[in-house]
Design a protein around this motif. Sequence first.
Motif, PDB file in Angstrom:
ATOM      1  N   PRO A  16      39.395  -0.912 -13.866  1.00 41.13           N
ATOM      2  CA  PRO A  16      40.023  -0.392 -15.100  1.00 41.13           C
ATOM      3  C   PRO A  16      41.241  -1.199 -15.575  1.00 41.13           C
ATOM      4  CG  PRO A  16      39.419   1.428 -13.697  1.00 41.13           C
ATOM      5  CD  PRO A  16      39.104   0.171 -12.920  1.00 41.13           C
ATOM      6  N   CYS A  17      41.925  -1.905 -14.666  1.00 38.15           N
ATOM      7  CA  CYS A  17      43.092  -2.698 -15.068  1.00 38.15           C
ATOM      8  C   CYS A  17      42.678  -3.987 -15.767  1.00 38.15           C
ATOM      9  CB  CYS A  17      43.983  -3.003 -13.866  1.00 38.15           C
ATOM     10  SG  CYS A  17      43.352  -4.298 -12.785  1.00 38.15           S
ATOM     11  N   GLY A  18      41.377  -4.324 -15.716  1.00 38.43           N
ATOM     12  CA  GLY A  18      40.889  -5.503 -16.422  1.00 38.43           C
ATOM     13  C   GLY A  18      40.534  -6.669 -15.519  1.00 38.43           C
ATOM     14  N   SER A  19      40.953  -6.610 -14.250  1.00 33.77           N
ATOM     15  CA  SER A  19      40.676  -7.717 -13.325  1.00 33.77           C
ATOM     16  C   SER A  19      39.297  -7.551 -12.676  1.00 33.77           C
ATOM     17  CB  SER A  19      41.746  -7.768 -12.232  1.00 33.77           C
ATOM     18  OG  SER A  19      41.433  -8.785 -11.304  1.00 33.77           O
ATOM     19  N   ARG A  20      38.605  -8.665 -12.487  1.00 33.22           N
ATOM     20  CA  ARG A  20      37.340  -8.664 -11.751  1.00 33.22           C
ATOM     21  C   ARG A  20      37.508  -9.249 -10.358  1.00 33.22           C
ATOM     22  NH1 ARG A  20      32.645  -8.632 -15.086  1.00 33.22           N
ATOM     23  NH2 ARG A  20      33.189  -8.492 -17.265  1.00 33.22           N
ATOM     24  N   GLU A  21      38.690  -9.712 -10.030  1.00 31.51           N
ATOM     25  CA  GLU A  21      38.881 -10.427  -8.773  1.00 31.51           C
ATOM     26  C   GLU A  21      39.580  -9.549  -7.744  1.00 31.51           C
ATOM     27  OE1 GLU A  21      38.725 -15.028 -10.019  1.00 31.51           O
ATOM     28  OE2 GLU A  21      40.732 -14.194  -9.803  1.00 31.51           O
ATOM     29  N   TRP A  22      39.027  -9.593  -6.535  1.00 35.31           N
ATOM     30  CA  TRP A  22      39.523  -8.766  -5.441  1.00 35.31           C
ATOM     31  C   TRP A  22      39.774  -9.643  -4.224  1.00 35.31           C
ATOM     32  CZ3 TRP A  22      39.776  -3.328  -6.001  1.00 35.31           C
ATOM     33  CH2 TRP A  22      39.230  -2.829  -7.192  1.00 35.31           C
ATOM     34  N   LYS A  34      41.364  -5.542  -2.224  1.00 34.48           N
ATOM     35  CA  LYS A  34      42.578  -5.266  -3.004  1.00 34.48           C
ATOM     36  C   LYS A  34      42.450  -5.947  -4.358  1.00 34.48           C
ATOM     37  CE  LYS A  34      46.750  -7.191  -2.411  1.00 34.48           C
ATOM     38  NZ  LYS A  34      48.046  -7.511  -1.759  1.00 34.48           N
ATOM     39  N   CYS A  35      42.600  -5.164  -5.410  1.00 37.04           N
ATOM     40  CA  CYS A  35      42.529  -5.700  -6.763  1.00 37.04           C
ATOM     41  C   CYS A  35      43.680  -6.684  -6.981  1.00 37.04           C
ATOM     42  CB  CYS A  35      42.615  -4.556  -7.764  1.00 37.04           C
ATOM     43  SG  CYS A  35      42.618  -5.104  -9.476  1.00 37.04           S
ATOM     44  N   THR A  36      43.350  -7.888  -7.478  1.00 37.55           N
ATOM     45  CA  THR A  36      44.403  -8.887  -7.701  1.00 37.55           C
ATOM     46  C   THR A  36      45.196  -8.574  -8.970  1.00 37.55           C
ATOM     47  OG1 THR A  36      42.920 -10.349  -8.926  1.00 37.55           O
ATOM     48  CG2 THR A  36      43.068 -10.697  -6.551  1.00 37.55           C
ATOM     49  N   GLY A  37      44.675  -7.662  -9.791  1.00 39.82           N
ATOM     50  CA  GLY A  37      45.378  -7.313 -11.017  1.00 39.82           C
ATOM     51  C   GLY A  37      46.468  -6.278 -10.790  1.00 39.82           C
ATOM     52  N   CYS A  38      46.139  -5.213 -10.064  1.00 35.83           N
ATOM     53  CA  CYS A  38      47.071  -4.085  -9.948  1.00 35.83           C
ATOM     54  C   CYS A  38      47.395  -3.717  -8.504  1.00 35.83           C
ATOM     55  CB  CYS A  38      46.497  -2.869 -10.678  1.00 35.83           C
ATOM     56  SG  CYS A  38      45.009  -2.192  -9.923  1.00 35.83           S
ATOM     57  N   GLY A  39      46.713  -4.337  -7.534  1.00 38.91           N
ATOM     58  CA  GLY A  39      47.023  -4.070  -6.137  1.00 38.91           C
ATOM     59  C   GLY A  39      46.322  -2.863  -5.554  1.00 38.91           C
ATOM     60  N   HIS A  40      45.494  -2.203  -6.363  1.00 33.73           N
ATOM     61  CA  HIS A  40      44.742  -1.036  -5.887  1.00 33.73           C
ATOM     62  C   HIS A  40      43.782  -1.454  -4.774  1.00 33.73           C
ATOM     63  CE1 HIS A  40      42.908   2.920  -6.192  1.00 33.73           C
ATOM     64  NE2 HIS A  40      41.723   2.356  -6.212  1.00 33.73           N
TER      65      HIS A  40
END
Length: 65
Positions: A16-22, A34-40
Amino acid sequence: MMYEVGDIVKLKKPHPCGSREWEILRVGADFRLKCTGCGHQVMMARSLVEKSTRGLRSADGEKKA
Ligand SMILES: [Zn+2]
């Protein structure tokens, strides 16, 4: 595919934050990502990660897939 801790995997469906990279934090039957966009952080079955993978690179930026 050789997934290793520290690798960055690009998944089909964006977070949902827009990042596709984990970032891969743990590998096994279930992966911790871990989402590289928001850290989730999420747990995801290896089979689902494999199906969803659209790219993979190591921590030093080397392209693996
Ligand atoms: Zn995110």
